[in-house]
Scaffold this motif. Sequence first.
Motif, PDB file in Angstrom:
ATOM      1  N   THR A 169       1.955  14.741   6.276  1.00  0.00           N
ATOM      2  CA  THR A 169       2.878  14.075   7.200  1.00  0.00           C
ATOM      3  C   THR A 169       2.969  12.591   6.871  1.00  0.00           C
ATOM      4  N   GLN A 170       1.850  11.995   6.456  1.00  0.00           N
ATOM      5  CA  GLN A 170       1.868  10.592   6.052  1.00  0.00           C
ATOM      6  C   GLN A 170       2.740  10.398   4.817  1.00  0.00           C
ATOM      7  N   VAL A 171       2.718  11.371   3.909  1.00  0.00           N
ATOM      8  CA  VAL A 171       3.596  11.312   2.739  1.00  0.00           C
ATOM      9  C   VAL A 171       5.057  11.364   3.184  1.00  0.00           C
ATOM     10  N   ALA A 172       5.344  12.262   4.135  1.00  0.00           N
ATOM     11  CA  ALA A 172       6.718  12.390   4.637  1.00  0.00           C
ATOM     12  C   ALA A 172       7.197  11.080   5.258  1.00  0.00           C
ATOM     13  N   VAL A 173       6.315  10.409   5.978  1.00  0.00           N
ATOM     14  CA  VAL A 173       6.673   9.121   6.597  1.00  0.00           C
ATOM     15  C   VAL A 173       6.997   8.088   5.526  1.00  0.00           C
ATOM     16  N   SER A 174       6.195   8.077   4.461  1.00  0.00           N
ATOM     17  CA  SER A 174       6.428   7.136   3.363  1.00  0.00           C
ATOM     18  C   SER A 174       7.763   7.412   2.673  1.00  0.00           C
ATOM     19  N   VAL A 175       8.053   8.684   2.419  1.00  0.00           N
ATOM     20  CA  VAL A 175       9.322   9.051   1.781  1.00  0.00           C
ATOM     21  C   VAL A 175      10.501   8.685   2.684  1.00  0.00           C
ATOM     22  N   LYS A 176      10.332   8.886   3.973  1.00  0.00           N
ATOM     23  CA  LYS A 176      11.389   8.544   4.925  1.00  0.00           C
ATOM     24  C   LYS A 176      11.654   7.038   4.930  1.00  0.00           C
ATOM     25  N   ASP A 177      10.599   6.237   4.771  1.00  0.00           N
ATOM     26  CA  ASP A 177      10.770   4.783   4.699  1.00  0.00           C
ATOM     27  C   ASP A 177      11.599   4.396   3.476  1.00  0.00           C
ATOM     28  N   VAL A 178      11.327   5.056   2.346  1.00  0.00           N
ATOM     29  CA  VAL A 178      12.103   4.782   1.128  1.00  0.00           C
ATOM     30  C   VAL A 178      13.572   5.152   1.339  1.00  0.00           C
ATOM     31  N   LEU A 179      13.800   6.293   2.002  1.00  0.00           N
ATOM     32  CA  LEU A 179      15.175   6.723   2.260  1.00  0.00           C
ATOM     33  C   LEU A 179      15.899   5.715   3.145  1.00  0.00           C
ATOM     34  N   ARG A 180      15.206   5.195   4.135  1.00  0.00           N
ATOM     35  CA  ARG A 180      15.830   4.203   5.016  1.00  0.00           C
ATOM     36  C   ARG A 180      16.217   2.951   4.225  1.00  0.00           C
ATOM     37  N   GLU A 181      15.346   2.533   3.313  1.00  0.00           N
ATOM     38  CA  GLU A 181      15.666   1.379   2.473  1.00  0.00           C
ATOM     39  C   GLU A 181      16.909   1.645   1.624  1.00  0.00           C
ATOM     40  N   MET A 182      17.001   2.853   1.086  1.00  0.00           N
ATOM     41  CA  MET A 182      18.165   3.196   0.256  1.00  0.00           C
ATOM     42  C   MET A 182      19.452   3.137   1.081  1.00  0.00           C
ATOM     43  N   GLU A 183      19.366   3.591   2.311  1.00  0.00           N
ATOM     44  CA  GLU A 183      20.559   3.629   3.165  1.00  0.00           C
ATOM     45  C   GLU A 183      20.981   2.237   3.625  1.00  0.00           C
ATOM     46  N   GLU A 184      20.066   1.266   3.534  1.00  0.00           N
ATOM     47  CA  GLU A 184      20.375  -0.089   3.988  1.00  0.00           C
ATOM     48  C   GLU A 184      20.895  -0.983   2.865  1.00  0.00           C
ATOM     49  N   LEU A 185      20.954  -0.458   1.640  1.00  0.00           N
ATOM     50  CA  LEU A 185      21.449  -1.255   0.524  1.00  0.00           C
ATOM     51  C   LEU A 185      22.929  -1.580   0.696  1.00  0.00           C
ATOM     52  N   LYS A 186      23.288  -2.778   0.264  1.00  0.00           N
ATOM     53  CA  LYS A 186      24.673  -3.222   0.413  1.00  0.00           C
ATOM     54  C   LYS A 186      25.186  -3.768  -0.913  1.00  0.00           C
ATOM     55  N   PRO A 187      26.503  -3.684  -1.140  1.00  0.00           N
ATOM     56  CA  PRO A 187      27.074  -4.260  -2.370  1.00  0.00           C
ATOM     57  C   PRO A 187      27.065  -5.776  -2.308  1.00  0.00           C
ATOM     58  N   ALA A 188      27.171  -6.418  -3.463  1.00  0.00           N
ATOM     59  CA  ALA A 188      27.133  -7.876  -3.523  1.00  0.00           C
ATOM     60  C   ALA A 188      28.234  -8.504  -2.692  1.00  0.00           C
ATOM     61  N   SER A 189      29.398  -7.881  -2.659  1.00  0.00           N
ATOM     62  CA  SER A 189      30.539  -8.452  -1.938  1.00  0.00           C
ATOM     63  C   SER A 189      30.299  -8.521  -0.441  1.00  0.00           C
ATOM     64  N   ALA A 190      29.383  -7.682   0.065  1.00  0.00           N
ATOM     65  CA  ALA A 190      29.154  -7.643   1.511  1.00  0.00           C
ATOM     66  C   ALA A 190      28.398  -8.856   1.993  1.00  0.00           C
ATOM     67  N   CYS A 191      27.684  -9.525   1.084  1.00  0.00           N
ATOM     68  CA  CYS A 191      26.901 -10.670   1.530  1.00  0.00           C
ATOM     69  C   CYS A 191      27.358 -11.973   0.880  1.00  0.00           C
ATOM     70  N   SER A 192      28.362 -11.896  -0.059  1.00  0.00           N
ATOM     71  CA  SER A 192      28.833 -13.094  -0.736  1.00  0.00           C
ATOM     72  C   SER A 192      29.766 -13.859   0.187  1.00  0.00           C
ATOM     73  N   SER A 193      29.563 -15.142   0.281  1.00  0.00           N
ATOM     74  CA  SER A 193      30.437 -15.983   1.091  1.00  0.00           C
ATOM     75  C   SER A 193      30.245 -17.420   0.660  1.00  0.00           C
ATOM     76  N   PRO A 194      31.273 -18.272   0.823  1.00  0.00           N
ATOM     77  CA  PRO A 194      31.148 -19.674   0.426  1.00  0.00           C
ATOM     78  C   PRO A 194      30.013 -20.369   1.151  1.00  0.00           C
ATOM     79  N   GLU A 195      29.704 -19.868   2.350  1.00  0.00           N
ATOM     80  CA  GLU A 195      28.684 -20.533   3.147  1.00  0.00           C
ATOM     81  C   GLU A 195      27.278 -20.178   2.702  1.00  0.00           C
ATOM     82  N   HIS A 196      27.167 -19.172   1.792  1.00  0.00           N
ATOM     83  CA  HIS A 196      25.824 -18.746   1.387  1.00  0.00           C
ATOM     84  C   HIS A 196      25.159 -19.845   0.569  1.00  0.00           C
ATOM     85  N   ASP A 197      24.019 -20.314   1.022  1.00  0.00           N
ATOM     86  CA  ASP A 197      23.322 -21.413   0.389  1.00  0.00           C
ATOM     87  C   ASP A 197      22.405 -20.878  -0.695  1.00  0.00           C
ATOM     88  N   VAL A 198      22.726 -21.202  -1.963  1.00  0.00           N
ATOM     89  CA  VAL A 198      21.924 -20.688  -3.070  1.00  0.00           C
ATOM     90  C   VAL A 198      20.527 -21.276  -3.068  1.00  0.00           C
TER      91      VAL A 198
END
Length: 356
Positions: A169-198
């Motif tokens: 079950t602990q393994v399943a929890v770890s795998v589920k955490d990885v899946l959540r990270e994958m689902e939260e990924l965003k393309p570069a255009s979603a966070c690019s903006s002139p206001e973004h401070d490099v």
Amino acid sequence: MVKPKRNELNQTLSSYLNTINDTLQLFEHSPPPTQDKLNWNDVLNMSDHLSRQATIVGMLWTGEPPEAEALKETMESYYNTLQGFLLLCHGSMVGAGPTLSSSIQASVKQIVDSSFKLLHGSVSLYGRGSYEKDRKPSIPQLTGAVWEACSNLKKVPTTNIKAIGRAMTQVAVSVKDVLREMEELKPASACSSPEHDVSANSDEDDDDLGDDLSPEELEVAALVAGIVSETLMVVKELIRAIASMIKLENPDDNGGFVDSFEKLLRLCQGTGEEIDELGACVYPPQELSHMKQILERIKGNISEVEVDVNDFMNSSSSEAFLGACTRLQSLIEDIKTELDTRTEAELVSNMQNVTL
């Protein structure tokens, strides 16, 4: 007179600690299978008694500081109870596999550590003259730590299969955490903006990790997410299949039954580690060839689990699990082909950009 008595109490406590540490060495080896197994309920009852002994130690400090003799007698009673608890606990581990043994040992260590912190705290407070009020609350806290440790013992799995199922079950929890990270990924255009401070600080950079994927990289991430999702389903079905066999565990099987499940756990944990690594490969720069190697290892683990499950589980218990394995293996082959296509396309593109 106070200092000699405190030294005597410290010596007594040291001798108790040395003896308890010697007893703990018993836990480095499982009891022989020919030894009579002691009842786990007796262990739990002794832990309740130990919890009451901790209460008695704590009550010594509710009023006037105790006399040295009273503290010494209480320590002796506590030590005898703790020693009896350890011997009972070890005797109950006949037939316990590595996973169950590890669970029991972790809980035992928590009880021993909290017990000696309580006793050491009592001895260190003895004869402090004015008996500093700011140190007095430490005894209730140390007593409470023993109560918590004894209570946690009741949460320890009582059979090998339950312990292995919990580890899976602990393994399943770890795998589920990885899946959540994958689902939260965003393309570069979603966070690019002139206001973004490099020049944003490192904390902000960490928060944006995975928010700079190109459309092509995001497609690969989606493929990986599919693998992670199917792997999670395989682990869940394996846990269900194992849970259905709890009643079949026999203490007299000489370990063969338990060894089979321990092997399944190791393969399951190995697959979980591969999934962690696969998830890390999604972040730029993506290494498609490395992803393929990880997928091969995952497929190998799943194939081995599939064979082992077929060997000792009936079809009704394993049908859903085997179906999940087939889907995952098929998906792995599809994605390997897709990664090959992308690798070839990337190679052609790099060659075309070479300046002759």
